[in-house]
Scaffold this active site. Structure first.
Site, mmCIF file in Angstrom:
data_model
loop_
_atom_site.group_PDB
_atom_site.id
_atom_site.type_symbol
_atom_site.label_atom_id
_atom_site.label_comp_id
_atom_site.label_asym_id
_atom_site.label_seq_id
_atom_site.Cartn_x
_atom_site.Cartn_y
_atom_site.Cartn_z
ATOM 1 N N HIS A 20 0.835 -1.212 0.000
ATOM 2 C CA HIS A 20 0.000 0.000 0.000
ATOM 3 C C HIS A 20 0.868 1.260 0.000
ATOM 4 C CE1 HIS A 20 -3.629 2.385 1.005
ATOM 5 N NE2 HIS A 20 -2.769 3.138 1.682
ATOM 6 N N GLU A 21 1.804 1.320 0.927
ATOM 7 C CA GLU A 21 2.640 2.521 1.045
ATOM 8 C C GLU A 21 3.590 2.656 -0.136
ATOM 9 O OE1 GLU A 21 1.740 4.586 3.091
ATOM 10 O OE2 GLU A 21 0.509 3.332 4.402
ATOM 11 N N HIS A 24 1.918 4.566 -2.900
ATOM 12 C CA HIS A 24 2.003 6.020 -2.687
ATOM 13 C C HIS A 24 3.397 6.541 -3.036
ATOM 14 C CE1 HIS A 24 -1.921 6.352 -0.975
ATOM 15 N NE2 HIS A 24 -1.650 5.687 0.142
#
Length: 621
Positions: A20-21, A24
């Protein structure tokens, strides 16, 4: 191995956060934003290293992570030419980029989770899916709530649609009733035994918060040798064999353990009756003679019958049927309860004047003496089916219902049933065998004191006094419940829907759960936090790699849906702010934004702590 599974589970959760990170991070760098730090976990760093201007760190609290982009959390910052008053003017800052570029960065995290879910489900699909109990994906009903049963739904029925949508399993009925408060079911009743096949529909109001679970899926009730019979099991001398399946008990076709439990716990006798030229079976209530209204004459007659039957117990402990029965077993009348406010249990079919009782619990009787003697103790009649290796094979869940319904061979079953209660019954027909009648025993007499001691130890560890008291009361009640001392299992089926179907189902379930939370139909205490997620992944590793893939995909998809919700602090909240900028063509007032973010950040932390404590409480009892 438990420690290894726990480490693997924590690692799997870390991968979910990392993906997820990482989404980003990659997109933020691609659009020219300056990333200050990339962290897996929160709190003080256990490890950190600066590479290319980015501080990579691992926090001591491993449940979560973040990417800190320049200007995302500050209202003022110093630039090369002095103080910068607006976050929009910070070089390479988050807000210095156009709203569309910011949206790309915000969407990248959930999108990475979706891609991970697609990958996990694709590998799972190519690997043949996962094994599930048949009951988990059965359209055939195993147990029915009395409210639905009163409307005509019975165990063994196949549900076709639920509120206009194709029915997949019992979870559909639960979620539908939870959200809509009523059930409209299209049902097919297969032609078991002599019952004709038919299709019909019911529409009923049903609130699971008031009534509980509406139904459960049908199950194979298979005896295996993995869990041997206990030393004091009533089934010890019943000639039960491995791969015997329980299919019939006391006049009832079996579709679930709940049915067996109900039959054992209800005080009924299984009675064979002759009415004119018709012979049928009926479950009749066994009641204490002391609760029935007898004339002095009938009371003396029953006492005489008790003496002839060799029953030396007191009148207060004498069981009988609530009928006037003559010495030849004919019904001459019906008895009523002394206390009209304590009605007698209802019979399956009320016996009539002139009916003759031919057998009790599968044993032939010649008259009232035999009847009275046999009703003192309930012995269950059981028919089992010896499952062939082909019938035990794992099939695709799409074909499982058809196979399950076809597994009840009416002709062979009827051969046994038509001669049940005779002096020379048919004991074997095809794959079916009639076992000798079995008298259940109280749980405390069947299982060793060690089992009870273990459960008492569990109770002592429960910190909540109310829950501890409830557990002990339940345990005390369970001790006296009739038991066969046997463990039955379900058959496995191969569940392998396409990745698209899996993603669609999980998204729908996530949104349904959120809707139920908002409307108050679902309590937050049923949700799992990070500790619960690790526990689920731990269980998955212990089952197998396919189970781990499923849970990784499910949790990853749930993370994506959760983060896209339009709630401040979450990615979806920031996306909403960016869309507001696009629509209004005005910059955000960061002071107002901060006033919105601070309370939601606080609420999110509180919710996170609440879920963690809930997980720990469930884990440690």
């Amino acid at each position: 191995m438990t420690i290894i599974y726990f480490i693997l589970a924590a690692l799997a959760l870390g991968i979910l956060v990392l993906i997820h990170e990482l989404g980003h991070l990659v997109v933020a760098k691609a659009v020219g934003m300056a990333v200050e730090s990339f962290s897996i976990g929160f709190g003080p760093a256990l490890f950190k290293k600066r590479i290319g201007g980015i501080e990579y760190r691992i926090g001591c609290i491993p449940f979560g992570g973040y990417v800190r982009i320049r200007g995302m959390e500050r209202t003022k910052e110093k630039g090369e030419k002095g103080k910068i008053d607006s976050v929009y003017d910070i070089p390479q800052g988050f807000f210095s980029k156009s709203p569309w570029k910011r949206i790309l960065v915000l969407v990248a995290g959930p999108l990475a989770n979706i891609l991970l879910a697609v990958l996990a489900f694709s590998i799972l699909y190519m690997n043949g899916g996962r094994s599930k109990n048949y009951s988990d994906c059965s359209k055939v009903v195993g147990w029915v709530h009395p409210v639905l049963q009163a409307e005509g739904l019975l165990p063994g029925d196949e549900i076709l649609t639920c509120n206009g949508k194709p029915y997949v399993g019992d979870k559909d009925m639960l979620t539908t009733s939870l959200l809509e408060g009523h059930l409209n079911l299209e049902i097919k009743r297969p032609g078991y035994l002599t019952v004709p096949s038919k299709e019909f529909a019911i529409d009923v109001e049903f609130d699971p918060t008031k009534f509980g679970v509406p139904c459960s899926g049908a199950s194979y009730l298979l005896y295996g040798n993995q869990v041997p019979l206990t030393k004091n099991s009533p089934m010890e001398n019943s000639e039960l064999r491995p791969n015997d399946r329980f299919v019939w008990m006391d006049g009832t076709l079996l579709f679930s353990m709940a049915q067996i439990s109900q039959i054992l716990n209800e005080s009924y006798a299984f009675v064979k009756v002759a009415r004119n030229d018709k012979i049928f079976f009926s479950r009749q209530p066994r009641v204490l003679a002391s609760v029935l209204h007898y004339t002095p004459y009938l009371r003396n007659e029953l006492i005489d019958t008790q003496y002839e039957a060799g029953l030396k117990g007191k009148w207060s402990s004498l069981y009988t049927l609530p009928y006037v029965i003559n010495s030849y077993g004919y019904i001459e009348g019906e008895l009523t309860a002394i206390d009209p406010e304590s009605p007698l249990p209802q019979p399956q079919e009320r016996l009539q004047l002139g009916d003759r009782i031919l057998a009790i619990d599968g044993t032939p009787v010649s008259g009232s003496v035999d009847i009275l003697r046999l009703v003192q103790n309930h012995r269950v009649s059981i028919i089992v089916q010896q499952m062939s290796p082909q019938e035990l094979e794992e099939v695709n869940s799409r074909d499982a219902d058809k196979r399950f319904i076809a597994s009840y061979h009416s002709e062979d079953l009827l051969q046994i049933l038509n001669h049940l209660g005779e002096s020379h019954p048919v004991e074997v027909a095809g794959p079916y065998r009639l076992l000798d009648p079995v008298q259940p025993r109280p749980w405390i007499d069947v299982y060793s004191s060690e089992s009870l001691d273990k459960q008492l130890e569990v109770a002592k560890k429960i910190k909540n006094k109310d829950k501890q008291r409830y557990y002990l009361e339940r345990l005390d009640a369970e001790k006296q419940k009739p038991s066969l001392g046997i463990s039955l299992k379900d058959l496995k089926v191969r569940y392998n829907p396409s990745p698209v179907v899996m993603l669609s189902n999980i998204t729908k379930e996530s949104l349904i759960t959120l809707k139920a939370l908002v409307t108050g139909h679902l309590s937050p205490q049923w949700l799992s936090g990070p500790v619960g997620i690790v526990q689920v992944l731990h269980t998955g590793w212990s089952v197998g790699f396919s189970e781990v893939l499923f849970w990784i995909g499910l949790i990853s998809m749930n993370l994506a849906v959760l983060n896209l919700l339009p709630i401040p602090v979450l990615d979806g909240g920031y996306i909403l702010l960016c869309l507001w900028e696009i629509v209004t063509r005005r910059r955000l007032n960061m002071k107002i934004v901060e006033r919105i973010l601070v309370p939601f950040t606080f609420l999110l932390i509180i919710f996170f702590i609440f879920l963690t404590f809930q997980d720990l409480f469930r884990f440690f009892g």
